[in-house]
Motif scaffolding. Sequence first.
Motif, PDB file in Angstrom:
ATOM      1  N   LEU A   8      36.945  39.312  41.225  1.00  0.00           N
ATOM      2  CA  LEU A   8      37.520  40.394  42.016  1.00  0.00           C
ATOM      3  C   LEU A   8      37.991  39.910  43.383  1.00  0.00           C
ATOM      4  CD1 LEU A   8      34.923  43.222  41.309  1.00  0.00           C
ATOM      5  CD2 LEU A   8      36.986  42.664  40.030  1.00  0.00           C
ATOM      6  N   LEU A   9      39.020  40.571  43.874  1.00  0.00           N
ATOM      7  CA  LEU A   9      39.496  40.401  45.240  1.00  0.00           C
ATOM      8  C   LEU A   9      39.371  41.767  45.912  1.00  0.00           C
ATOM      9  CD1 LEU A   9      42.725  38.385  44.399  1.00  0.00           C
ATOM     10  CD2 LEU A   9      40.613  37.466  45.376  1.00  0.00           C
ATOM     11  N   TYR A  10      39.039  41.765  47.192  1.00  0.00           N
ATOM     12  CA  TYR A  10      38.740  43.014  47.899  1.00  0.00           C
ATOM     13  C   TYR A  10      39.689  43.234  49.072  1.00  0.00           C
ATOM     14  CZ  TYR A  10      34.372  42.602  45.344  1.00  0.00           C
ATOM     15  OH  TYR A  10      33.433  42.488  44.347  1.00  0.00           O
ATOM     16  N   ILE A  19      42.879  40.556  38.650  1.00  0.00           N
ATOM     17  CA  ILE A  19      44.114  40.146  37.988  1.00  0.00           C
ATOM     18  C   ILE A  19      43.740  39.426  36.703  1.00  0.00           C
ATOM     19  CG2 ILE A  19      46.216  38.772  38.194  1.00  0.00           C
ATOM     20  CD1 ILE A  19      45.828  39.106  41.301  1.00  0.00           C
ATOM     21  N   ARG A  20      44.263  39.953  35.600  1.00  0.00           N
ATOM     22  CA  ARG A  20      44.028  39.357  34.279  1.00  0.00           C
ATOM     23  C   ARG A  20      45.371  39.136  33.612  1.00  0.00           C
ATOM     24  NH1 ARG A  20      38.665  42.160  31.752  1.00  0.00           N
ATOM     25  NH2 ARG A  20      37.209  41.042  33.096  1.00  0.00           N
ATOM     26  N   GLY A  21      45.815  37.878  33.644  1.00  0.00           N
ATOM     27  CA  GLY A  21      47.131  37.571  33.076  1.00  0.00           C
ATOM     28  C   GLY A  21      48.218  38.273  33.857  1.00  0.00           C
ATOM     29  N   MET A  23      48.450  41.566  34.133  1.00  0.00           N
ATOM     30  CA  MET A  23      47.964  42.906  34.476  1.00  0.00           C
ATOM     31  C   MET A  23      46.930  42.813  35.588  1.00  0.00           C
ATOM     32  SD  MET A  23      49.322  45.348  32.767  1.00  0.00           S
ATOM     33  CE  MET A  23      50.829  44.909  31.937  1.00  0.00           C
ATOM     34  N   ALA A  24      46.778  43.901  36.314  1.00  0.00           N
ATOM     35  CA  ALA A  24      45.762  43.971  37.370  1.00  0.00           C
ATOM     36  C   ALA A  24      45.088  45.334  37.303  1.00  0.00           C
ATOM     37  CB  ALA A  24      46.392  43.764  38.743  1.00  0.00           C
ATOM     38  N   TYR A  25      43.780  45.323  37.353  1.00  0.00           N
ATOM     39  CA  TYR A  25      42.987  46.544  37.404  1.00  0.00           C
ATOM     40  C   TYR A  25      42.596  46.779  38.861  1.00  0.00           C
ATOM     41  CZ  TYR A  25      42.554  46.289  32.353  1.00  0.00           C
ATOM     42  OH  TYR A  25      42.822  46.252  31.016  1.00  0.00           O
ATOM     43  N   CYS A  26      42.640  48.025  39.279  1.00  0.00           N
ATOM     44  CA  CYS A  26      42.275  48.393  40.652  1.00  0.00           C
ATOM     45  C   CYS A  26      41.130  49.395  40.601  1.00  0.00           C
ATOM     46  CB  CYS A  26      43.459  49.022  41.376  1.00  0.00           C
ATOM     47  SG  CYS A  26      44.907  47.954  41.479  1.00  0.00           S
ATOM     48  N   GLY A  27      40.219  49.281  41.563  1.00  0.00           N
ATOM     49  CA  GLY A  27      39.087  50.197  41.614  1.00  0.00           C
ATOM     50  C   GLY A  27      38.501  50.273  43.012  1.00  0.00           C
TER      51      GLY A  27
END
Length: 128
Positions: A8-10, A19-21, A23-27
């Motif tokens: 994770l980056l904050y 960041i996965r490939g 795509m990027a998930y945000c939370g």
Amino acid sequence: MVFQPEDLLYSPEHDWVCIRGNMAYCGVAPFKLTGIRRIERICMPAIRVGDLVRKGEKILDLFYRDYRIPVYASLTGVLKEINPVLETGQWQQIINCPMGAGWIIRIAPIGINTRHLLQHTLYKGRFL
């Protein structure tokens, strides 16, 4: 799905991105949720899959009692998915598993720039 902290980056606003490939998930980082026992309501702007989400743009507000917790996009990209738990009212997942089932959005990043984000070890040293 559970994201490993070291992946994770904050942001300075205590939101995270993984960041996965392509795509990027945000939370929301757990630190930002300190003292929040439950989410009573969510206010999300009218964003839809396919919309451009810009870095720093507010993607939703979480509410608990008199507290409003804004959540921001950590990267610019095309919105690919909104976590179904937001639409089905299973908001407690954001509290119970903020770095897993409680992710907020998934985007296809455009021009990935992570200079403004902290790696987990630096974030941990400052806030955890």
